[in-house]
Design a protein around this motif. Structure first.
Motif, short mmCIF file in Angstrom:
data_model
loop_
_atom_site.label_atom_id
_atom_site.label_comp_id
_atom_site.label_asym_id
_atom_site.label_seq_id
_atom_site.Cartn_x
_atom_site.Cartn_y
_atom_site.Cartn_z
N VAL A 17 -39.54 40.24 10.36
CA VAL A 17 -38.85 41.18 9.53
C VAL A 17 -39.12 42.78 10.38
CG1 VAL A 17 -39.35 42.33 7.55
CG2 VAL A 17 -39.50 40.00 7.48
N VAL A 18 -40.35 42.94 10.86
CA VAL A 18 -40.59 44.21 11.64
C VAL A 18 -39.61 44.34 12.88
CG1 VAL A 18 -42.31 45.69 12.77
CG2 VAL A 18 -43.04 44.41 10.83
N VAL A 43 -32.58 46.61 2.57
CA VAL A 43 -32.64 46.08 4.20
C VAL A 43 -34.01 45.23 4.07
CG1 VAL A 43 -32.79 46.64 6.54
CG2 VAL A 43 -31.41 47.88 4.93
N LEU A 44 -35.17 46.05 3.30
CA LEU A 44 -36.37 44.88 3.66
C LEU A 44 -36.25 43.62 2.81
CD1 LEU A 44 -39.21 44.83 4.26
CD2 LEU A 44 -39.73 46.33 2.15
N GLU A 45 -35.65 43.96 1.69
CA GLU A 45 -35.71 42.83 0.83
C GLU A 45 -34.81 41.65 1.31
OE1 GLU A 45 -33.84 41.81 -3.70
OE2 GLU A 45 -35.31 43.56 -3.62
N THR A 64 -34.66 36.31 4.22
CA THR A 64 -34.16 35.47 5.25
C THR A 64 -35.23 34.69 6.04
OG1 THR A 64 -32.17 37.19 5.46
CG2 THR A 64 -32.73 35.46 7.33
N GLU A 65 -36.31 35.55 6.50
CA GLU A 65 -37.39 35.19 7.13
C GLU A 65 -38.29 34.28 6.37
OE1 GLU A 65 -37.48 35.35 10.22
OE2 GLU A 65 -35.93 36.67 10.30
N ALA A 119 -44.06 46.39 -1.88
CA ALA A 119 -43.78 47.65 -2.19
C ALA A 119 -43.75 48.58 -1.05
CB ALA A 119 -45.09 48.06 -3.28
N LEU A 120 -42.93 50.03 -1.21
CA LEU A 120 -42.80 50.73 -0.11
C LEU A 120 -43.56 51.86 -0.30
CD1 LEU A 120 -40.23 48.75 0.05
CD2 LEU A 120 -38.93 50.85 1.08
#
Length: 422
Positions: free
Chosen positions: A57-58, A93-95, A100-101, A114-115
């Motif tokens: 993800v990163v 984008v993060l979600e 996906t991963e 949480a961000l």
């Protein structure tokens, strides 16, 4: 000697029980240790999959441009991870990348993310993601700030333990099955020991009781037989009748006591059989003739094929026939009429004893072979006995590997069938 042998058997039984119990407990402990090891292994695999997925993800969110001197994924607690991004990013984008991963790495459990923006000293966004809802529910999620990080997101798996346990359900089912087996084993052993104690107590009681009876009975027989030889008794018909009654009844009681002793002895050591070829027709004719001499009003018809033969212990088979015919005579309210017939098919030979007696209630017919069981009826109360005759018959039949069955006739009486397999 019997007591020494009994003690040795008890010691052997105790050793076998102890070894079996130790073995099952050992297997259960090993199973629990394996289950714990399997859980720890599954936990490490889960952490590894989550770590790799978050690294992916990163990498995708930074497009591989940001380099880290150390792993950006930090495990804060067993189910709580912090991921450093070092740049602003949009929650959508993060979600997308998380979904996906996690799908690619087969991480199928609920999670909370949480961000956090340390510059503004507040949480930017938080959401609870569940596998069981099409639209994930949104709720405010509070996470503690992480030192030395500016832009990062946190993720937690609240149902991680449940998820890992569900993935190991086979191990837990196996452990549960072993626990059930252990409980059944302990209960079975307890029942066997109780039954053995009861059987030994019953056998000792019967032995003591019958031996106590035999001593005075022997004295009565000796005295009555001596009395019967006196001239004054032989010259007086009434006295001779009375002494004959005493002698006959004493012999009958002695036979009952011997039968009880034999049953008790055979329960402990088993019957000793000496099978030999027996031609049925002349064998049964001889028994029937002896019974007719004692009971003039008895009618016994024999319909057995000539040259039919079986292999049986002559002494015990004779007792079987005598017991069955004796019961048919005793439990008949009119003149006994007995038919002994034979039949055969591809499976074996059938020997049937049909009488015109009082019959047996349908509910009690399955218990007539039980030890000391007697059917409650007016006629039964008038007849002397201990309920051992048919028990003895069933024991002999089983030891010969035959079968015996009883059924009520449509009109009157019962039919007892002996089956001799080919």
């Amino acid at each position: 000697m019997d007591n020494i042998a009994s003690e040795m058997e008890i010691k052997k039984l105790n050793i076998i029980i102890s070894l079996g119990l130790v073995a099952i407990i050992g297997i259960l402990i090993a199973q629990l240790l394996w289950t714990k090891q399997a859980y720890n292994l599954e936990d490490r695999k889960f952490n590894q999959k989550v770590n790799i997925a978050l690294m992916e993800v990163v990498d995708k969110m930074t497009e591989g441009k940001t380099s880290f001197t150390e792993n950006p994924v930090q495990i804060i607690a067993n189910d709580y991870y912090v991921v450093n991004i070092n740049n602003e990013f949009h929650p959508a984008v993060l979600e997308h990348y998380l979904k996906t991963e996690f799908t690619r790495f087969q991480i199928n459990t609920d999670y909370v993310y949480a961000l956090y923006n340390c510059h503004s000293d507040q949480m930017v966004y938080g959401k609870y993601m569940t596998q069981h809802q099409e639209e994930p529910s949104e709720k405010v999620i509070q996470f503690p700030k992480h030192k030395n990080l500016v832009y990062y997101f946190s993720i937690r798996f609240p149902d991680k333990t449940t998820y890992l346990i569900s993935s190991l359900r086979f191990w837990y089912l196996l452990t549960f099955a072993l626990i059930i087996i252990l409980l059944v084993y302990v209960y079975s052993i307890y029942t066997i020991i109780q039954q053995k104690k009861f059987s030994e107590l019953q056998r000792d009681f019967i032995n003591n009781m019958t031996h106590e009876f035999k001593t005075p009975l022997s004295s009565i027989l000796l005295a009555s037989e001596s009395l019967n030889k006196q001239e004054i008794v032989q010259e007086n018909p009434k006295l001779q009748t009375y002494t004959s009654i005493i002698i006959n009844q004493s012999h009958k009681l002695n036979n009952h006591i011997e039968k009880i002793l034999n049953i008790a002895k055979n329960d402990a050591s088993g019957l000793s059989l000496k099978p030999q070829k027996i031609i049925l027709l002349p064998f049964i004719q001889e028994i029937a003739a002896n019974i007719k001499q004692k009971n003039e009003n008895v009618s016994i018809k024999i319909n057995i094929e000539e040259n039919l033969s079986i292999f049986a212990d002559e002494f015990h088979f004779t007792n079987i026939i005598y017991n069955l015919l004796d019961n048919s005579i005793k439990y008949c309210e009119t003149n006994p009429d007995i038919l002994i017939s034979s039949d055969k098919d591809s499976k074996g030979l059938y020997l049937k004893f049909k009488d015109n007696g009082m019959g047996i209630p349908a509910k009690k017919i399955n218990h007539i072979f039980d030890k000391f069981y007697r059917v409650n009826a007016n006629k039964s109360d008038e007849i002397n006995g201990f309920g051992l005759g048919l028990f003895y018959v069933k024991k002999i039949v089983q030891q010969h590997h035959w079968k015996i069955s009883v059924e009520n006739n449509p009109d009157k009486g019962i039919t007892v069938t002996l089956f001799f397999p080919f």
